[in-house]
Design a protein around this motif. Structure first.
Motif, short mmCIF file in Angstrom:
data_model
loop_
_atom_site.label_atom_id
_atom_site.label_comp_id
_atom_site.label_asym_id
_atom_site.label_seq_id
_atom_site.Cartn_x
_atom_site.Cartn_y
_atom_site.Cartn_z
N PRO A 266 54.39 41.30 47.84
CA PRO A 266 55.08 41.29 46.83
C PRO A 266 54.34 40.72 45.79
N SER A 267 53.26 40.01 46.00
CA SER A 267 52.31 39.25 45.05
C SER A 267 51.23 40.00 44.51
N ILE A 268 50.87 41.14 45.17
CA ILE A 268 49.81 42.11 44.79
C ILE A 268 50.27 43.58 44.53
N ASN A 269 50.65 43.73 43.25
CA ASN A 269 51.30 44.89 42.94
C ASN A 269 50.35 45.68 42.07
N SER A 270 49.38 45.25 41.73
CA SER A 270 48.32 45.99 40.81
C SER A 270 47.06 45.40 40.95
N MET A 271 46.02 46.18 40.54
CA MET A 271 44.56 45.83 40.82
C MET A 271 44.25 44.55 39.94
N PRO A 272 44.62 44.26 38.82
CA PRO A 272 44.47 42.88 38.23
C PRO A 272 45.05 41.77 39.19
N GLU A 273 46.08 41.85 39.78
CA GLU A 273 46.57 41.02 40.65
C GLU A 273 45.47 40.82 41.97
N GLY A 274 45.10 41.79 42.43
CA GLY A 274 44.03 41.94 43.39
C GLY A 274 42.77 41.11 42.95
N ILE A 275 42.44 41.28 41.82
CA ILE A 275 41.16 40.63 41.24
C ILE A 275 41.46 39.33 41.23
N TYR A 276 42.49 38.87 40.65
CA TYR A 276 43.00 37.25 40.54
C TYR A 276 43.00 36.85 41.85
N TRP A 277 43.80 37.56 43.09
CA TRP A 277 43.41 37.12 44.37
C TRP A 277 41.97 36.81 44.71
N ALA A 278 41.07 37.82 44.43
CA ALA A 278 39.72 37.53 44.91
C ALA A 278 38.92 36.48 44.10
N ILE A 279 39.49 36.14 42.85
CA ILE A 279 38.75 35.05 42.38
C ILE A 279 39.36 33.78 42.85
N VAL A 280 40.66 33.75 43.06
CA VAL A 280 41.12 32.43 43.69
C VAL A 280 40.49 32.37 45.17
N THR A 281 40.35 33.28 45.97
CA THR A 281 39.75 33.13 47.15
C THR A 281 38.19 32.75 47.12
#
Lengths: 268, 268, 268, 268
Positions: free
Chosen positions: A173-188
């Motif tokens: 539910p927290s990764i619904n779009s590519m920007p959210e995926g990119i945000y995850w990648a940066i956080v990680t």
């Protein structure tokens, strides 16, 4: 007071009066910034609005007087007004006056925090300059390398974010779009790891493991670049013999140099 | 026992008795600190309060005897009493005695943990000094650079926190004031990333991404500064003995060089 | 097959047969470890218990044969059996046999993972040794410095945990004892930041901010220590001319040395 | 236009036309990647599907024309087509055409993001090459060391994950299998600390504390390796020109030395 004398006090740091003036201004800046910060706390700012309003006006008037003194004392006035310090000095007083015309604008409050930038003036004092300069110099020398590294990181987080989005879409539910995926990648990748966006699928967790180890390891690259440059600067400073060539004025020699490496003149 | 002899045992580390004394004291300190830590666990401390009380008194009496011995044996007594070790030795016994007068004061329990500071005495033993000294020396040499860096970080978190507060205010239940924004900026910039304060708006997340990459990158600066200094210290120590060749004047020799590496002349 | 010939295959890496033997063993280790890992996943291990049991017995028999071969081929047998590799080889087969006697002991499953330690044998192959040796050497050279650093960190987390416990006790449901405070201090100082234990009071958050900045900064210390040592090792290797003194056999010379720095003999 | 002339524009960076062509292509790549990213946001992509479809076809046609031009202009055509750039150029246009045949395949969308890889072409421009090369060279030189380090980390997370699984199994709802234990070990050792998998038992927390301190400390190893290599590369490049003095044979000169620093002879 003569303009020259005022200049020495307001801009100089050589006289006791000049040093006192700087310390008082820095103290005022810090207190006024702390005031602005405290004012944003609802339980404090909303309870004593009149007190904070009065306080803010006091700081503004003091800084206005200081700004007027600086304009009067600045030797090439135009240069001071258009300089970084001149602009931050102006920015630190404008919001309060603007508040008279425009009301209910919380962003004005924030602009007042920009006052803290005036504290950079402190770095123009004493030996802070030379110490800070070594680091700034090292960062400038490694500018291009860092830019290449940042581009590499930018491309990586876009690709990793895209893959993560593809893997977890519809299940997380927290990764619904590519920007959210990119945000995850940066956080990680930066090892921050908020925990607000975490993989939930098996493949997602395997990918996350790879990204974490990547992020853990590649921190070595910018650190290595900056450290090498700083070492070079510090080391260069230590190894050089600080001799000046009597013929060509060259100052860059190895510690044990007997002859100028630039013109061949014997070094005394 | 003579005062001099006691001094050798209590303060010295050259005799077997002196070393044993130190080891016993260090053991007692560690056990007493562990006791204090365990006592704070409700399921342990609240079940056997009498046992812990007795244990604490035993440690206090032992440390009191030790403190008395140190005062008696210290050669310039006043110097010992007012020294860092003297004060920590006193602090480690006071709380229990104070507990007789003032009751129900949990902070006394905490002060007892300060006993752990006495363990620093161990660093005065053997070759820990010289090894630790290299690092301390490097940190002292880079003091000003680190101060400049910390000021830069302080100004950054205030500005970033202010912007985040402006961006997320009213939409993020965990950022209601500028101090909370600054707290977020510190949590993010240091890459700790608790996850208790995270951006929820798109602009907030973009700002957070910038701060994370910043935090990931600028760790290179203090690391670079300290590494350069330590490299310099270690390298300088290992590589050069600062001797000048009486024949050719060469100054570049390895530390343990007995003959000039340039002309073969014996070094004095 | 002669014992010497078997020794070359089983322990040697010079012959094609020896290299193949090593590769097969490493492959078996990796597959068996992956099998153990997969077996612990309830949806996999609980569905095909017979399959996994058979697989485990196959690996055990293969490793038992290998172990027998190694004991037979080892030249000083006692030395192999009591060596690190000999013990890990034994550990990797024991759990399955023990499982016949003792049943329903999940910990045996875990001991089987210790097989992975056998993979270290790979580091005895080829040029991994010299490359890894530089790092191990640097770590050993900085052993005392790292120990001092760890002691410093240990004392810090105890004191910081104690203060945090004092500050947040009764208000923070996740900090009810000093060990929980110390756990928080470790999570924060190492910049891990799980977010399961976070400060909730204002003073707690200020303390946390200080600890985070501390943790962000002092990572520079171990990094600096290890980097300086590795630089020294690599640098020393580069700068040295690898010449051997024909008189005293000394090998430590500066790159441009013409005479032995130990005995003054001219270097060829 | 002649094939040679087109080659200079399409592949070269020496002429103004060549530089403009590169800048336009890079601009198109960035815009098209941003378009793909935005399209995945439900509230944007689902609202204007026709617009995004048209945009995607425009980019595809432009990139197809560019690809045709590159094939036409490439001097050894086969070499370009099979090169890294040739393949990424092809990959960036294929998905859209494939979308005509296969529909409803979201993965095609992701492949389009691979276009970003074409941006690496930028690193072939100007002085980015030499700057990036130093870092790449340092990473290659430390390849084996980093591999050994990664193997060590891999073995560590497997063992730590196994122990954690053994300790927390049945008590921690987020650690139900060894892979989840390993995932926890990676999240913790890399100091990411999502907080989705945290220890809940006392022994688990003690183990976690050890892993955190380990992870905090061993980051020093890859950093040290890379830093030492970069320092070596940068230092070597800056300090020495590898010239030999024709008079005294001295080889230690600064990079831009024109005269021997030891005897004053002119260097050829």
């Amino acid at each position: 007071m003569s303009r020259q004398k005022l200049h020495n006090i307001v801009f100089g740091t050589d006289t006791p009066a000049g040093r006192w003036f700087d310390l008082i201004v820095i103290g005022l800046i810090l207190i006024s910034v702390i005031t602005v910060i405290l004012e944003t706390i609802p339980s404090i700012g909303d309870r004593w609005p009149v007190f904070f309003n009065k306080l803010e006006w006091s700081f503004t008037i003091l800084f206005t007087v200081e700004y007027a003194m600086r304009i009067y004392a600045a030797l090439p006035r135009r240069k001071y007004i258009t300089s970084f310090y001149g602009i931050t000095d102006l920015i630190s007083i404008i919001p309060t006056y603007l508040g008279l015309i425009i009301t209910g604008q919380p962003s004005l409050l924030i602009i007042r925090v920009l006052r803290i930038l005036r504290i950079f003036r402190i770095f123009g004092m004493g030996h802070f300059v030379s110490e800070g300069a070594v680091v700034v110099q090292a960062l400038q020398a490694s500018r291009t390398k860092i830019l290449v590294f940042l581009s590499f990181m930018g491309i990586s987080v876009i690709l990793l974010g895209a893959i993560m989005f593809m893997v977890e879409e519809g299940q997380n539910p927290s990764i619904n779009s590519m920007p959210e995926g990119i945000y995850w990648a940066i956080v990680t990748l930066t090892t921050v790891g908020y925990g607000d966006t975490v993989p939930v699928t098996v493949i997602g967790r395997i990918l996350a493991s790879v990204v974490m180890i990547m992020g853990y390891g590649i921190i070595a690259i910018p650190t290595g670049i900056v450290t090498a440059e700083i070492t070079n600067t510090v080391f260069g400073k230590t190894k050089s013999n600080n001799m000046i060539c009597p013929n060509c004025g060259n100052t860059k020699h190895l510690k044990n140099a007997a002859y100028c490496q630039h013109c061949g003149e014997a070094l005394i």
